[in-house]
Design an enzyme around this catalytic site. Structure first.
Site: not given
Length: 402
Positions: A144, A317, A350-351
């Protein structure tokens, strides 16, 4: 696994903004043993901490280390082989100096703390490593905004790392993410308890604003598919309580849904462990980052990089897209740096870099061992014109079945 943790006082620190503080303390954790050329620096994500592996931390208030499935003995970043260092970034609230820290006069900095940038994070990490006796790194790995931090190493210290790994990141944020971050910050600054950032000696902190900011973040981190699968339109259980935020009188007529309950639960946990001002500072640092700043373009920014790069992206994502990673890979190729872009099929948004270690681990392990020629990062069907390691490699089941 040999572990160590502590805080190093780096003395006076000059920020990119032109401001300075007399003493910058950086909190860190290390895992494994250093043998001179096996150090791996891990850069944490926005609200992460130095506690990357092991079992929780009283300092961070985390019940579980944030990348425990990736870092450790026998894992992708094997602490039997590597000396792993993770440092909390300036502006955070997990031991490194930030808005919630005391200044030399014993007063809390609050919003008098200097603005921070990703460049400040990178320079503080370099100074910490110097204090620990670590010169050239085997690798810098980040996820990230930590992936942006890793990219900044390739730009700022181009000969200081053999490998750079940027996971679920990009060279810069797009307009949609900038907009959502701005709304999240306004949720904090419009909370009457924020009080211009001076709330540390008051009975009430801006917890409602911080909670809303965190909820916006969670929606950004999940994909549409993962939210539908987890929650759909289901109502929360009979015992669920809608009391996290003030509610209008008519709300009782309507169901309190699973997705609302999840967001409220995540917000309640977060406000107990994180500082509102730190959230403002760190999101601004992320929003500000642009790999090409000071250069004509991204390729020029990494032109001096002397190592190899791995970019990992995830199909679900939308915070940092696969297209953004491929654009970044093209910049490394143009600069002549060996690079592999490995795309992972995932519905987790995104996780995914946190919740799917079984997909992240193999290409990461192979890259740290063999660079872009690692089996799980190299696609033999890639366009031959892309150059060594210059492939845009979609994930296939066969990569993980051998």
């Amino acid at each position: 696994m040999k572990t160590d943790s502590g805080t190093v006082d780096l003395g006076r620190f000059d920020f990119a903004s032109g401001d300075e503080i007399e003493n910058l303390e950086v909190a860190y954790e290390t895992y494994g043993e250093f043998d001179g050329d096996n150090a791996v620096l891990i850069c944490h994500a926005l609200t992460g901490s130095q506690n990357v592996a092991g079992y929780g931390s009283e300092t961070t208030g985390q019940a579980r280390a944030w990348w425990n499935d990736i870092v450790g003995p026998g894992k992708a970043i094997d602490t039997n082989d590597y000396y792993v260092v993770c440092a909390n970034v300036p502006g955070s609230c997990y031991g490194t100096t930030g808005p919630a820290s005391e200044d030399p006069e014993g007063e809390v900095y609050g919003t008098d703390f200097p603005p921070v940038t990703v460049a400040d994070w990178t320079r503080s990490q370099r100074l910490l490593l110097d204090e620990l006796g670590v010169g050239r790194l085997h690798a810098v790995v980040g996820g990230s905004v930590g992936g942006m931090n890793a990219l900044d190493w390739a730009k700022r210290y181009p000969d200081d790392a053999r490998y750079v790994v940027s996971v679920a990141a990009a060279a810069r944020l797009d307009a949609q993410c900038l907009a959502l971050d701005a709304i999240a910050r306004r949720a904090i600054t419009t909370d009457p308890h924020w009080n211009g950032g001076e709330y540390y000696d008051r009975d009430e902190a801006p917890t409602d604003g911080l909670a809303l900011a965190r909820q916006i973040g969670h929606v950004m981190y999940l994909s549409k598919a993962s939210m539908e699968g987890k929650f759909g339109r289901r109502a929360a259980g009979r015992d669920a309580r809608r009391d996290s935020f003030p509610s209008d009188p008519a709300a009782a007529f309507f169901p309190y849904r699973d997705v609302e309950s999840y967001l409220d639960y995540q917000a309640e946990k977060f406000v107990d462990r994180f500082d509102a001002n730190s959230y403002l500072y760190l999101t601004r640092a992320m929003d500000d980052y642009d790999l090409a700043e000071g250069y004509e373009d991204d390729a020029q920014a990494v032109a001096a990089f002397e190592g190899e790069a791995l970019l990992l992206s995830f199909t679900g994502d939308w915070h940092f897209t696969t297209e953004q990673s491929e654009t970044l890979a093209a910049a490394f190729r143009e600069a002549g740096a060996p690079v592999a872009h490995h795309v992972i099929e995932s519905d987790h948004g995104h996780d995914a870099f946190l919740v799917e270690p079984e997909k992240v681990g193999p290409p990461l392990r192979d890259f740290l061992d063999s660079g872009v020629e690692g089996r799980a990062v190299h696609d033999t069907d890639a366009d031959a014109d892309s150059g060594p390691g210059g492939d845009f490699a979609p994930v296939h089941a066969s990569l993980f079945s051998q």
